[in-house]
Scaffold this motif. Structure first.
Motif, PDB file in Angstrom:
ATOM      1  N   ALA A 149      16.981  14.691   1.072  1.00 26.63           N
ATOM      2  CA  ALA A 149      18.134  14.886   1.943  1.00 26.63           C
ATOM      3  C   ALA A 149      19.074  13.693   1.838  1.00 26.63           C
ATOM      4  O   ALA A 149      18.646  12.533   1.886  1.00 26.63           O
ATOM      5  N   LEU A 150      20.363  13.979   1.695  1.00 29.06           N
ATOM      6  CA  LEU A 150      21.377  12.937   1.566  1.00 29.06           C
ATOM      7  C   LEU A 150      22.248  12.816   2.805  1.00 29.06           C
ATOM      8  O   LEU A 150      23.086  11.925   2.883  1.00 29.06           O
ATOM      9  N   GLY A 151      22.046  13.725   3.763  1.00 30.19           N
ATOM     10  CA  GLY A 151      22.863  13.738   4.971  1.00 30.19           C
ATOM     11  C   GLY A 151      23.969  14.765   4.891  1.00 30.19           C
ATOM     12  O   GLY A 151      24.419  15.137   3.796  1.00 30.19           O
ATOM     13  N   GLY A 152      24.398  15.235   6.060  1.00 30.29           N
ATOM     14  CA  GLY A 152      25.483  16.201   6.093  1.00 30.29           C
ATOM     15  C   GLY A 152      25.136  17.552   5.504  1.00 30.29           C
ATOM     16  O   GLY A 152      26.033  18.278   5.057  1.00 30.29           O
ATOM     17  N   GLY A 153      23.839  17.906   5.479  1.00 29.23           N
ATOM     18  CA  GLY A 153      23.426  19.185   4.923  1.00 29.23           C
ATOM     19  C   GLY A 153      23.340  19.214   3.416  1.00 29.23           C
ATOM     20  O   GLY A 153      23.166  20.275   2.820  1.00 29.23           O
ATOM     21  N   ARG A 154      23.410  18.064   2.797  1.00 29.28           N
ATOM     22  CA  ARG A 154      23.392  17.985   1.330  1.00 29.28           C
ATOM     23  C   ARG A 154      22.078  17.375   0.857  1.00 29.28           C
ATOM     24  O   ARG A 154      21.532  16.475   1.493  1.00 29.28           O
ATOM     25  N   HIS A 155      21.565  17.870  -0.273  1.00 29.42           N
ATOM     26  CA  HIS A 155      20.290  17.413  -0.819  1.00 29.42           C
ATOM     27  C   HIS A 155      20.427  17.212  -2.322  1.00 29.42           C
ATOM     28  O   HIS A 155      21.197  17.911  -2.997  1.00 29.42           O
ATOM     29  N   ARG A 156      19.645  16.271  -2.844  1.00 30.44           N
ATOM     30  CA  ARG A 156      19.563  16.101  -4.294  1.00 30.44           C
ATOM     31  C   ARG A 156      18.285  16.759  -4.794  1.00 30.44           C
ATOM     32  O   ARG A 156      17.190  16.493  -4.291  1.00 30.44           O
ATOM     33  N   ALA A 157      18.401  17.622  -5.799  1.00 32.40           N
ATOM     34  CA  ALA A 157      17.259  18.390  -6.290  1.00 32.40           C
ATOM     35  C   ALA A 157      16.306  17.522  -7.089  1.00 32.40           C
ATOM     36  O   ALA A 157      16.720  16.738  -7.956  1.00 32.40           O
ATOM     37  N   LEU A 158      15.014  17.682  -6.790  1.00 33.55           N
ATOM     38  CA  LEU A 158      13.947  17.078  -7.575  1.00 33.55           C
ATOM     39  C   LEU A 158      13.175  18.119  -8.356  1.00 33.55           C
ATOM     40  O   LEU A 158      12.671  17.843  -9.448  1.00 33.55           O
ATOM     41  N   TYR A 159      13.055  19.340  -7.791  1.00 32.66           N
ATOM     42  CA  TYR A 159      12.314  20.399  -8.457  1.00 32.66           C
ATOM     43  C   TYR A 159      12.611  21.742  -7.798  1.00 32.66           C
ATOM     44  O   TYR A 159      13.078  21.805  -6.650  1.00 32.66           O
ATOM     45  N   PHE A 160      12.362  22.805  -8.544  1.00 33.78           N
ATOM     46  CA  PHE A 160      12.402  24.180  -8.044  1.00 33.78           C
ATOM     47  C   PHE A 160      11.089  24.830  -8.454  1.00 33.78           C
ATOM     48  O   PHE A 160      10.612  24.635  -9.577  1.00 33.78           O
ATOM     49  N   THR A 161      10.502  25.642  -7.567  1.00 28.09           N
ATOM     50  CA  THR A 161       9.206  26.237  -7.883  1.00 28.09           C
ATOM     51  C   THR A 161       9.001  27.542  -7.124  1.00 28.09           C
ATOM     52  O   THR A 161       9.581  27.753  -6.052  1.00 28.09           O
ATOM     53  N   ARG A 162       8.143  28.379  -7.687  1.00 30.81           N
ATOM     54  CA  ARG A 162       7.746  29.604  -6.993  1.00 30.81           C
ATOM     55  C   ARG A 162       6.523  29.360  -6.086  1.00 30.81           C
ATOM     56  O   ARG A 162       6.160  30.224  -5.303  1.00 30.81           O
ATOM     57  N   ALA A 163       5.928  28.186  -6.227  1.00 27.66           N
ATOM     58  CA  ALA A 163       4.797  27.824  -5.382  1.00 27.66           C
ATOM     59  C   ALA A 163       5.292  27.364  -4.013  1.00 27.66           C
ATOM     60  O   ALA A 163       6.493  27.172  -3.796  1.00 27.66           O
ATOM     61  N   THR A 164       4.343  27.177  -3.095  1.00 24.75           N
ATOM     62  CA  THR A 164       4.684  26.657  -1.778  1.00 24.75           C
ATOM     63  C   THR A 164       4.755  25.138  -1.872  1.00 24.75           C
ATOM     64  O   THR A 164       3.724  24.475  -2.070  1.00 24.75           O
ATOM     65  N   ALA A 165       5.942  24.575  -1.751  1.00 25.86           N
ATOM     66  CA  ALA A 165       6.110  23.133  -1.926  1.00 25.86           C
ATOM     67  C   ALA A 165       7.357  22.679  -1.164  1.00 25.86           C
ATOM     68  O   ALA A 165       8.302  23.454  -0.988  1.00 25.86           O
ATOM     69  N   PRO A 166       7.333  21.402  -0.713  1.00 26.69           N
ATOM     70  CA  PRO A 166       6.271  20.415  -0.865  1.00 26.69           C
ATOM     71  C   PRO A 166       5.145  20.605   0.145  1.00 26.69           C
ATOM     72  O   PRO A 166       5.289  21.349   1.111  1.00 26.69           O
ATOM     73  N   TRP A 167       4.049  19.899  -0.073  1.00 25.62           N
ATOM     74  CA  TRP A 167       2.896  19.953   0.809  1.00 25.62           C
ATOM     75  C   TRP A 167       3.196  19.196   2.097  1.00 25.62           C
ATOM     76  O   TRP A 167       4.034  18.317   2.137  1.00 25.62           O
ATOM     77  N   GLY A 168       2.489  19.536   3.174  1.00 23.25           N
ATOM     78  CA  GLY A 168       2.559  18.766   4.407  1.00 23.25           C
ATOM     79  C   GLY A 168       3.559  19.313   5.400  1.00 23.25           C
ATOM     80  O   GLY A 168       4.164  20.366   5.214  1.00 23.25           O
TER      81      GLY A 168
END
Length: 247
Positions: A149-168
């Protein structure tokens, strides 16, 4: 920025044959998508297609259509060819790819995709929305966005997946497949071969990440309905019905 909105469309659909031309309240579905893109008012709009009937339907309703080859395996490849036809002089530096089966996409969502492109480091941008349905958390057809998350509703992508992620603990984000491309990034992308993670997850955007391209995403409060089945078409007709017909 000088955006151009391009809508790739073709008839080849096994689950819903001829879907761009299927009628929704008197208009072909592709014309509904065209109207939503025009209402976003971010720039010129055109449909890129390999099907004369789709081009004719778009033009009959006052839209612009450009013919492309039949060999393209993705919408990204199709809009890249269309861009060369529509804008050979390079006047448009940003291309917004709106899928032709999203008749319920809101103009506001299309506009939101352009927000991250104000940063020169961003090669392409997309949309995400928080997952609230428990079933969607594990559904493979719901693509998950993993990012910072970068703030203001904006995010920088690290990955895209069909799995349930991230954990926790914490929110999960549903990726919405609408993209704004920097023109130079799109040209680089279509020249690359499919990447290992792209082939494994069957997610085209991973090719860009594996090539080191920066993808940012904006939060929106909707999941536009992608029409892939007769049931989806019925939902779209209900969602787009005039208010007096919904009572």
């Amino acid at each position: 920025m000088r955006p151009l909105v391009l809508i790739p469309a073709r008839l080849a659909s096994t689950r819903l044959p001829g879907k761009p031309l299927l009628e929704i309240h008197g208009l072909p579905m592709i014309v509904h998508v065209l109207r939503r893109a025009q209402e976003a008012d971010v720039g010129a709009v055109a449909v890129a297609t390999d099907t004369p009937a789709i081009a004719e339907a778009v033009r009959a309703h006052g839209g612009t259509a450009v013919m492309t080859g039949e060999h393209h395996v993705s919408g990204s490849d199709r809009i890249h060819e269309a861009l060369g036809t529509l804008d050979p002089d390079g006047r448009h530096d940003i291309l917004v790819n709106v899928q032709g089966d999203l008749p319920t996409i809101s103009p506001a969502a299309i506009r939101a995709s352009l927000v991250p492109m104000a940063e020169p480091e961003v090669a392409l941008s997309t949309l995400i929305t928080e997952i609230h349905d428990e079933a969607d958390r594990t559904a493979s057809q719901v693509v998950k966005f993993v990012g910072t998350a970068l703030g203001g509703g904006r995010h920088r992508a690290l990955y895209f997946t069909r799995a349930t992620a991230p954990w926790g603990e914490g929110p999960l984000w549903h990726h919405i497949g609408l993209y704004a491309w920097r023109r130079t990034a799109l040209a680089r992308f279509v020249a690359l071969p499919p990447s290992p993670l792209e082939l494994r997850e069957k997610l085209e955007q991973l090719r860009a990440l594996e090539a080191g391209m920066r993808i940012d995403a904006m939060e929106v409060n909707e999941v536009p309905l992608g029409v892939d089945t007769p049931a989806d078409l019925d939902k779209a007709r209900l969602m787009l019905a005039p208010r007096e017909d919904r009572a």
